[in-house]
Design a protein around this motif. Sequence first.
Motif, PDB file in Angstrom:
ATOM      1  N   SER A 136       0.848  -1.204   0.000  1.00 44.30           N
ATOM      2  CA  SER A 136       0.000   0.000   0.000  1.00 44.30           C
ATOM      3  C   SER A 136       0.879   1.249   0.000  1.00 44.30           C
ATOM      4  N   THR A 385      -5.587  -2.220  -2.239  1.00 40.64           N
ATOM      5  CA  THR A 385      -6.584  -2.884  -1.376  1.00 40.64           C
ATOM      6  C   THR A 385      -7.865  -2.047  -1.290  1.00 40.64           C
ATOM      7  N   GLU A 387      -9.353  -1.058   1.316  1.00 45.05           N
ATOM      8  CA  GLU A 387      -9.214   0.023   2.314  1.00 45.05           C
ATOM      9  C   GLU A 387      -8.566   1.247   1.658  1.00 45.05           C
TER      10      GLU A 387
HETATM   11  C1  LIG Z   1      -2.989 -12.371  -5.717  1.00 47.51           C
HETATM   12  C2  LIG Z   1      -2.105 -11.180  -5.701  1.00 47.51           C
HETATM   13  C3  LIG Z   1      -1.437 -10.820  -6.862  1.00 47.51           C
HETATM   14  C4  LIG Z   1      -0.557  -9.740  -6.848  1.00 47.51           C
HETATM   15  N1  LIG Z   1       0.155  -9.453  -7.996  1.00 47.51           N
HETATM   16  C5  LIG Z   1       1.077  -8.443  -7.947  1.00 47.51           C
HETATM   17  C6  LIG Z   1       1.930  -8.207  -9.084  1.00 47.51           C
HETATM   18  O1  LIG Z   1       1.848  -8.887 -10.106  1.00 47.51           O
HETATM   19  N2  LIG Z   1       2.849  -7.233  -8.986  1.00 47.51           N
HETATM   20  C7  LIG Z   1       2.979  -6.441  -7.884  1.00 47.51           C
HETATM   21  O2  LIG Z   1       3.813  -5.541  -7.886  1.00 47.51           O
HETATM   22  N3  LIG Z   1       2.195  -6.658  -6.779  1.00 47.51           N
HETATM   23  C8  LIG Z   1       1.250  -7.636  -6.799  1.00 47.51           C
HETATM   24  N4  LIG Z   1       0.475  -7.878  -5.682  1.00 47.51           N
HETATM   25  C9  LIG Z   1       0.703  -7.103  -4.482  1.00 47.51           C
HETATM   26  C10 LIG Z   1      -0.421  -6.154  -4.119  1.00 47.51           C
HETATM   27  O3  LIG Z   1      -0.386  -5.004  -4.935  1.00 47.51           O
HETATM   28  C11 LIG Z   1      -0.252  -5.816  -2.625  1.00 47.51           C
HETATM   29  O4  LIG Z   1      -0.516  -7.019  -1.912  1.00 47.51           O
HETATM   30  C12 LIG Z   1      -1.212  -4.749  -2.177  1.00 47.51           C
HETATM   31  O5  LIG Z   1      -0.863  -3.510  -2.735  1.00 47.51           O
HETATM   32  C13 LIG Z   1      -1.201  -4.619  -0.620  1.00 47.51           C
HETATM   33  O6  LIG Z   1       0.078  -4.489  -0.154  1.00 47.51           O
HETATM   34  P1  LIG Z   1       0.625  -5.425   1.025  1.00 47.51           P
HETATM   35  O7  LIG Z   1       0.382  -6.842   0.631  1.00 47.51           O
HETATM   36  O8  LIG Z   1       2.032  -5.025   1.278  1.00 47.51           O
HETATM   37  O9  LIG Z   1      -0.285  -5.122   2.266  1.00 47.51           O
HETATM   38  P2  LIG Z   1      -0.165  -3.876   3.249  1.00 47.51           P
HETATM   39  O10 LIG Z   1       0.028  -2.634   2.454  1.00 47.51           O
HETATM   40  O11 LIG Z   1       0.844  -4.199   4.296  1.00 47.51           O
HETATM   41  O12 LIG Z   1      -1.592  -3.854   3.888  1.00 47.51           O
HETATM   42  C14 LIG Z   1      -2.000  -4.709   4.952  1.00 47.51           C
HETATM   43  C15 LIG Z   1      -3.390  -4.294   5.398  1.00 47.51           C
HETATM   44  O13 LIG Z   1      -3.367  -2.951   5.918  1.00 47.51           O
HETATM   45  C16 LIG Z   1      -4.285  -2.125   5.218  1.00 47.51           C
HETATM   46  N5  LIG Z   1      -3.728  -0.768   5.048  1.00 47.51           N
HETATM   47  C17 LIG Z   1      -2.480  -0.447   4.653  1.00 47.51           C
HETATM   48  N6  LIG Z   1      -2.333   0.893   4.590  1.00 47.51           N
HETATM   49  C18 LIG Z   1      -3.524   1.427   4.931  1.00 47.51           C
HETATM   50  C19 LIG Z   1      -4.022   2.766   5.028  1.00 47.51           C
HETATM   51  N7  LIG Z   1      -3.247   3.821   4.743  1.00 47.51           N
HETATM   52  N8  LIG Z   1      -5.301   2.953   5.405  1.00 47.51           N
HETATM   53  C20 LIG Z   1      -6.104   1.893   5.682  1.00 47.51           C
HETATM   54  N9  LIG Z   1      -5.701   0.595   5.613  1.00 47.51           N
HETATM   55  C21 LIG Z   1      -4.430   0.376   5.226  1.00 47.51           C
HETATM   56  C22 LIG Z   1      -4.468  -2.796   3.852  1.00 47.51           C
HETATM   57  O14 LIG Z   1      -5.684  -2.433   3.255  1.00 47.51           O
HETATM   58  C23 LIG Z   1      -4.401  -4.274   4.238  1.00 47.51           C
HETATM   59  O15 LIG Z   1      -5.636  -4.718   4.683  1.00 47.51           O
HETATM   60  C24 LIG Z   1      -0.406  -8.955  -5.678  1.00 47.51           C
HETATM   61  C25 LIG Z   1      -1.117  -9.316  -4.520  1.00 47.51           C
HETATM   62  C26 LIG Z   1      -1.944 -10.417  -4.527  1.00 47.51           C
HETATM   63  C27 LIG Z   1      -2.647 -10.771  -3.255  1.00 47.51           C
END
Ligand SMILES: Cc1cc2nc3c(=O)[nH]c(=O)nc-3n(C[C@H](O)[C@H](O)[C@H](O)COP(=O)(O)OP(=O)(O)OC[C@H]3O[C@@H](n4cnc5c(N)ncnc54)[C@H](O)[C@@H]3O)c2cc1C
Length: 400
Positions: A136, A385, A387
């Motif tokens: 995020s 996400t 959120e």
């Molecule tokens: C199936 C799948 C395919 C993917 N494919 C790719 C790809 O091809 N290339 C690529 O680069 N990425 C890919 N992603 C990554 C995806 O973009 C990230 O998982 C996503 O952006 C969330 O980041 P994170 O997993 O680090 O979660 P985090 O950012 O750590 O978030 C964890 C939780 O906290 C919440 N949160 C975080 N910040 C805030 C905020 N400011 N306000 C409110 N809530 C918040 C989030 O909504 C989430 O519920 C993929 C992910 C999945 C699950």
Amino acid sequence: MQLQFTPEERAFRDEVRTFLRENLPEHIRDQVIRAPSYVSKEDVRLWHKILYEKGWIAPAWPKEYGGTGWTATQRHIWGEEYQAAHAPRLSPFGLTMVGPVIYTYGTEEQKRQHLPPILSGDIFWCQGYSEPGSGSDLASLKTRAVREGDEYVVNGQKIWTSHAHHADWIFALVRTDPGARKKQEGISFLLIDMKTPGLEVRPIISIDGSHYLNEVFFTDVRVPVENRIGEENKGWTYAKFLLGHERTGIAGVGQSKAKVERLKRIAEIEQAGLRPLAEDPDFRSRLSAVEAKLTALDYTLLRMLSKEEAGQGPGAEVSMLKINGTEIEQALNEMLVEALGYYGMPYELESLRADTNVDPVVPRHGVGLMTEHLLRRAASIYGGTNEIQRNIIAKGVLGL
Ligand SMILES: Cc1cc2nc3c(=O)[nH]c(=O)nc-3n(C[C@H](O)[C@H](O)[C@H](O)COP(=O)(O)OP(=O)(O)OC[C@H]3O[C@@H](n4cnc5c(N)ncnc54)[C@H](O)[C@@H]3O)c2cc1C
């Protein structure tokens, strides 16, 4: 405001339906119905090439670069009919993500090298944005690129890289200026050949049991400077432009409509001597609530298309489509599993290929539903996400 299709648009819809009925290979359609994520790379490429030959592979691209010249409504009709026909998801990383970045910001040489094989399906791409700790908060990414003469030397790690093990190229965000005033200002956008020495792909097996996610490691990976998009340290601009494209078509209305129909059919069936679920008033009322939301989403989408046709960009409202589209789809997936009763449980991965000779325990109408449910849990996470989408609405629409 236009909420119904014109006669010309209905004629276009018929043309699209006929094309899909006559040209989508049956074995691919069967595989999509059984388990969409198990369509092989070869079959995705076969279908990609059929659309390419027809000239319909990149409806959203400008005509000069190989687009169809369709209106926003025609593109919407195409998307809906495509999903309803059970056509496979094409790899989005070239067509909907890096392609538009290249034709908008790339050099003539980059366009000449990369656009034709994206259109023809000869080169597959993957997206190197997310890193451990930078999802995020993407702008905090740490993968470092240090310039040495006419090359960058890249070191670091990407994660959740979908289909990296199938990809020929990766587009990656890298940090070129760690001392920049704002973290967004020190990032560049590089195009990297996956065969470059020092680049390693490791699999991540996801909860549905399949392998489409990966980690990608960069150890002294040398990338020619001419593979950078636009200016050094301005990569955030191109990255954001790409994310806007990533969310188009995200509502998945056609797909959810097909799921409602499937759910109704399954709910009519008597399960292990129990009364059909369709007779349960609680189930019926929940299904009606989801259907009402889906109809509302359909109209919201048509309203936005109408605005787009009138030359007004959709802006932050796209986030509403993503939130509602994924919530509706996930609710339907849960109800589909529930409708299977005891048969909702088994995974039976070996039965998910349409050409398998494994006889599944789960009745034919239910094969693949559990996997789809698990797989699509991620839809509210990737592409930003839900959120984060709510934050975008709070800022862009409500002005908070
Ligand atoms: C199936 C799948 C395919 C993917 N494919 C790719 C790809 O091809 N290339 C690529 O680069 N990425 C890919 N992603 C990554 C995806 O973009 C990230 O998982 C996503 O952006 C969330 O980041 P994170 O997993 O680090 O979660 P985090 O950012 O750590 O978030 C964890 C939780 O906290 C919440 N949160 C975080 N910040 C805030 C905020 N400011 N306000 C409110 N809530 C918040 C989030 O909504 C989430 O519920 C993929 C992910 C999945 C699950």
